[in-house]
Write an enzyme that holds these catalytic residues in place. Structure first.
Site, PDB file in Angstrom:
ATOM      1  CG  ASN A 177      -1.985  -1.144   1.012  1.00 14.76           C
ATOM      2  OD1 ASN A 177      -2.787  -1.226  -0.146  1.00 14.76           O
ATOM      3  ND2 ASN A 177      -2.372  -1.835   1.932  1.00 14.76           N
TER       4      ASN A 177
ATOM      5  CB  SER B  45       2.488   6.310  -6.540  1.00 12.96           C
ATOM      6  OG  SER B  45       2.830   6.002  -7.563  1.00 12.96           O
TER       7      SER B  45
ATOM      8  CG  PHE C  82       6.294  -4.397  -7.012  1.00 11.36           C
ATOM      9  CD1 PHE C  82       5.669  -5.655  -7.048  1.00 11.36           C
ATOM     10  CD2 PHE C  82       5.373  -3.446  -7.116  1.00 11.36           C
ATOM     11  CE1 PHE C  82       4.428  -6.102  -7.365  1.00 11.36           C
ATOM     12  CE2 PHE C  82       3.886  -3.760  -7.399  1.00 11.36           C
ATOM     13  CZ  PHE C  82       3.482  -5.181  -7.535  1.00 11.36           C
TER      14      PHE C  82
ATOM     15  CD  GLN D 240       8.239  12.295 -47.846  1.00 13.25           C
ATOM     16  OE1 GLN D 240       7.084  12.022 -48.241  1.00 13.25           O
ATOM     17  NE2 GLN D 240       8.955  13.233 -48.122  1.00 13.25           N
TER      18      GLN D 240
ATOM     19  N   GLY E  77       7.568  -5.057 -38.836  1.00 11.44           N
ATOM     20  CA  GLY E  77       6.574  -5.588 -39.301  1.00 11.44           C
ATOM     21  C   GLY E  77       6.372  -6.890 -38.668  1.00 11.44           C
TER      22      GLY E  77
ATOM     23  CD  GLU F 104      14.408   2.862  -9.023  1.00 12.98           C
ATOM     24  OE1 GLU F 104      13.740   3.036  -8.372  1.00 12.98           O
ATOM     25  OE2 GLU F 104      15.355   2.088  -9.278  1.00 12.98           O
TER      26      GLU F 104
ATOM     27  CD  GLU G 298       0.693   8.106 -14.874  1.00 11.82           C
ATOM     28  OE1 GLU G 298       1.638   7.394 -14.327  1.00 11.82           O
ATOM     29  OE2 GLU G 298       0.473   7.908 -15.857  1.00 11.82           O
TER      30      GLU G 298
HETATM   31  N1  COS Z   1      14.978  15.195  -2.174  1.00 12.40           N
HETATM   32  C1  COS Z   1      14.996  15.486  -0.544  1.00 12.40           C
HETATM   33  N2  COS Z   1      13.837  15.736  -0.011  1.00 12.40           N
HETATM   34  C2  COS Z   1      12.475  15.558  -0.581  1.00 12.40           C
HETATM   35  C3  COS Z   1      12.573  15.303  -1.930  1.00 12.40           C
HETATM   36  C4  COS Z   1      13.894  15.012  -2.772  1.00 12.40           C
HETATM   37  N3  COS Z   1      13.698  14.776  -4.004  1.00 12.40           N
HETATM   38  N4  COS Z   1      11.406  15.277  -2.190  1.00 12.40           N
HETATM   39  C5  COS Z   1      10.653  15.429  -0.983  1.00 12.40           C
HETATM   40  N5  COS Z   1      11.313  15.579  -0.019  1.00 12.40           N
HETATM   41  C6  COS Z   1      11.256  16.082   1.245  1.00 12.40           C
HETATM   42  C7  COS Z   1      10.438  17.244   1.410  1.00 12.40           C
HETATM   43  O1  COS Z   1      11.160  18.344   1.267  1.00 12.40           O
HETATM   44  C8  COS Z   1       9.723  17.056   2.539  1.00 12.40           C
HETATM   45  O2  COS Z   1      10.340  17.257   3.516  1.00 12.40           O
HETATM   46  P1  COS Z   1      10.020  18.368   4.851  1.00 12.40           P
HETATM   47  O3  COS Z   1       8.769  17.680   5.417  1.00 12.40           O
HETATM   48  O4  COS Z   1      11.149  18.406   5.808  1.00 12.40           O
HETATM   49  O5  COS Z   1       9.520  19.701   4.425  1.00 12.40           O
HETATM   50  C9  COS Z   1       9.538  15.494   2.772  1.00 12.40           C
HETATM   51  O6  COS Z   1      10.487  14.972   1.784  1.00 12.40           O
HETATM   52  C10 COS Z   1       8.202  15.148   2.241  1.00 12.40           C
HETATM   53  O7  COS Z   1       7.943  15.592   0.934  1.00 12.40           O
HETATM   54  P2  COS Z   1       6.500  15.566   0.266  1.00 12.40           P
HETATM   55  O8  COS Z   1       5.402  16.396   1.134  1.00 12.40           O
HETATM   56  O9  COS Z   1       6.485  16.199  -1.173  1.00 12.40           O
HETATM   57  O10 COS Z   1       6.109  14.010   0.020  1.00 12.40           O
HETATM   58  P3  COS Z   1       4.801  13.427  -0.626  1.00 12.40           P
HETATM   59  O11 COS Z   1       4.321  12.348   0.335  1.00 12.40           O
HETATM   60  O12 COS Z   1       3.909  14.385  -1.358  1.00 12.40           O
HETATM   61  O13 COS Z   1       5.463  12.701  -1.594  1.00 12.40           O
HETATM   62  C11 COS Z   1       6.282  12.018  -3.823  1.00 12.40           C
HETATM   63  C12 COS Z   1       6.228  12.893  -2.481  1.00 12.40           C
HETATM   64  C13 COS Z   1       5.110  11.795  -4.430  1.00 12.40           C
HETATM   65  C14 COS Z   1       7.290  12.765  -4.630  1.00 12.40           C
HETATM   66  C15 COS Z   1       7.043  10.958  -3.352  1.00 12.40           C
HETATM   67  O14 COS Z   1       6.027  10.087  -2.579  1.00 12.40           O
HETATM   68  C16 COS Z   1       7.407   9.884  -4.581  1.00 12.40           C
HETATM   69  O15 COS Z   1       8.669  10.158  -5.113  1.00 12.40           O
HETATM   70  N6  COS Z   1       6.885   8.720  -4.809  1.00 12.40           N
HETATM   71  C17 COS Z   1       7.177   7.945  -5.792  1.00 12.40           C
HETATM   72  C18 COS Z   1       8.084   6.732  -4.881  1.00 12.40           C
HETATM   73  C19 COS Z   1       8.778   5.891  -6.019  1.00 12.40           C
HETATM   74  O16 COS Z   1       9.456   6.539  -6.827  1.00 12.40           O
HETATM   75  N7  COS Z   1       8.714   4.538  -5.784  1.00 12.40           N
HETATM   76  C20 COS Z   1       9.348   3.829  -6.768  1.00 12.40           C
HETATM   77  C21 COS Z   1       9.995   2.683  -6.117  1.00 12.40           C
HETATM   78  S1  COS Z   1      11.211   2.957  -5.217  1.00 12.40           S
HETATM   79  S2  COS Z   1      12.016   1.253  -4.831  1.00 12.40           S
END
Ligand code: COS
Length: 380
Positions: free
Chosen positions: A128, A131, A157, A280, A340, A364, A368
């Site tokens: 759960n 993303s 995964f 072309q 093809g 990674e 989206e």
């Molecule tokens: N580098 C350093 N710090 C980061 C960062 C980055 N790229 N992105 C976010 N942070 C920090 C933020 O600054 C924030 O810190 P503070 O609370 O001190 O301000 C904290 O992390 C939380 O950030 P945010 O509120 O943006 O978190 P979200 O829960 O909204 O998540 C996303 C952000 C969606 C970008 C993140 O959950 C993500 O990348 N999800 C995808 C995960 C993924 O790629 N999984 C693939 C497999 S991994 S094996």
């Protein structure tokens, strides 16, 4: 801005291309068919120094920078995306230790990671928490009496999960604090309480194993904490920024090879009395593919250059990964079309590349999620 490769980088690129031609290409079809982890190729990548790119020589690494990693991963991906994925993901493990590990942790784990053939894994995702990585529920509660973290939960995964000797696990050391209670802990493969569950069957990158990891009262010494307690989410996000450049390089390699195969085929394949390269409609496919590949390449180099020069690169890594992965699916789709019926058959590598390309839009961080990262940066 000068993106000319240095003589050393040109040499590395050539070495990686020769390595891929000699060791990876002959095995690619079999790796895809059997789904076996290509340990021999991984060990060779350690021996020749690809696994140590980015790690200082004093820890057994090869030195070098992220642009070098991009070059190596791209060349290997041209021959087999699974091997490129294995290399790219493995280097995330080393990069986290390099950046956040203590001197003792680096001395203990980096030499075997870089040139000793000990695969590293990065375990963030949970059923759960995909993303929404911050929704991880795995816990690592400190037992003050023994000085050990007791880990409970399930990761899914995870690339190389059963093959890895050392794994970086993201778990809540303080569940009441949400993402701010998440920590990064190193778990060695043979630790009691750690087991491997389901090995996934996938559409592509069959040689890059994808495993479920189960932790049941798994005890690890508190010395295995990487960075500080509560720093886990930032460590994960920092690692993913770099990892996204690696996936983009993998996508670039797939796309470049698909383009090369298409050009070769169009010159050889005769229909209506002339090579299909004279048509072309197909020529324009080559133009479209070339534009996408070139854009992908330079965006990847730009993100890597920003990282190397110590500038913020989260947005640029997301742009590079989003663009390169969509390029890989776009280019392999057209390449298959150009080939093809032959492209659809397993005698040609196109159908494998078409399947392998898709994952680059998903792992990674999905496309989206990258749009979230990019738009947040633009609108802040
Ligand atoms: N580098 C350093 N710090 C980061 C960062 C980055 N790229 N992105 C976010 N942070 C920090 C933020 O600054 C924030 O810190 P503070 O609370 O001190 O301000 C904290 O992390 C939380 O950030 P945010 O509120 O943006 O978190 P979200 O829960 O909204 O998540 C996303 C952000 C969606 C970008 C993140 O959950 C993500 O990348 N999800 C995808 C995960 C993924 O790629 N999984 C693939 C497999 S991994 S094996």
């Amino acid at each position: 801005m000068d993106f000319t490769l240095t003589e050393g980088q040109k040499m590395l690129q050539k070495t990686a291309a020769e390595f891929a031609e000699k060791y990876v290409e002959p095995r690619a079809e079999e790796i895809d068919r059997t789904g076996e982890f290509p340990r021999d190729i991984f060990e060779k990548m350690c021996q020749v120094g690809f696994a140590g790119i980015g790690t200082p020589e004093k820890y057994g690494g090869s030195g070098g920078i992220d642009i070098d990693k991009v070059l190596a991963v791209t060349e290997i991906a041209k021959k087999d995306a699974s091997c490129a994925a294995i290399l790219s993901i493995h280097t995330i493990f080393a990069s986290v230790l390099n950046k956040f590990g203590t001197e003792e942790q680096k001395q203990k784990y980096l030499p075997e990671t870089t040139n000793g053939g000990a695969l590293g894994a990065f375990a963030l995702t949970e059923p759960n928490a995909g993303s929404d990585a911050g929704n991880a529920k795995t816990t690592a509660i400190l037992d003050e009496k023994t000085g050990e973290y007791v880990i409970n939960g399930t990761k899914c995964f995870i690339s190389g999960g059963s093959q890895a000797k050392n794994l970086l696990i993201f778990a809540l050391t303080d569940p009441s604090r949400g993402t701010k209670g998440l920590s990064c802990i190193l778990v060695e493969k043979d630790t009691p309480g750690f087991s491997v569950g389901k090995i996934e069957e996938k559409m592509g990158i069959h040689g890059s194993e994808t495993a479920e990891l189960i932790f049941e009262d798994c005890r690890v010494p508190k010395e295995n904490l990487i960075g500080k307690e509560g720093q886990g989410f930032k460590i994960a996000m920092t690692a993913l920024d770099g990892a996204r450049i690696g996936v983009a390089a993998q996508a670039l390699g797939i796309a470049e090879r698909a383009l090369q195969e298409s050009i070769k085929y169009m010159k050889e394949r005769v229909q209506f009395g002339k090579p299909i390269a004279a048509l072309q409609g197909l020529q324009w496919y080559i133009s479209d593919m070339t534009v996408r590949v070139e854009c992908a390449r330079w965006m990847i180099f730009r993100a890597a250059w920003l990282k190397v020069s110590g500038q913020p690169y989260t947005k640029e890594a997301a742009i590079a990964k989003l663009n390169a992965s969509e390029t890989a699916t776009f280019v392999t789709n057209l390449a298959l079309q150009i080939h093809g019926g032959y492209g659809y058959m397993k005698d040609y590598p196109l159908e494998r590349m078409y399947r392998d390309a898709k994952i680059t839009e998903i792992y990674e961080g999905t496309s989206e999620i990258h749009k979230v990262v990019i738009s947040r940066a633009m609108l802040k």
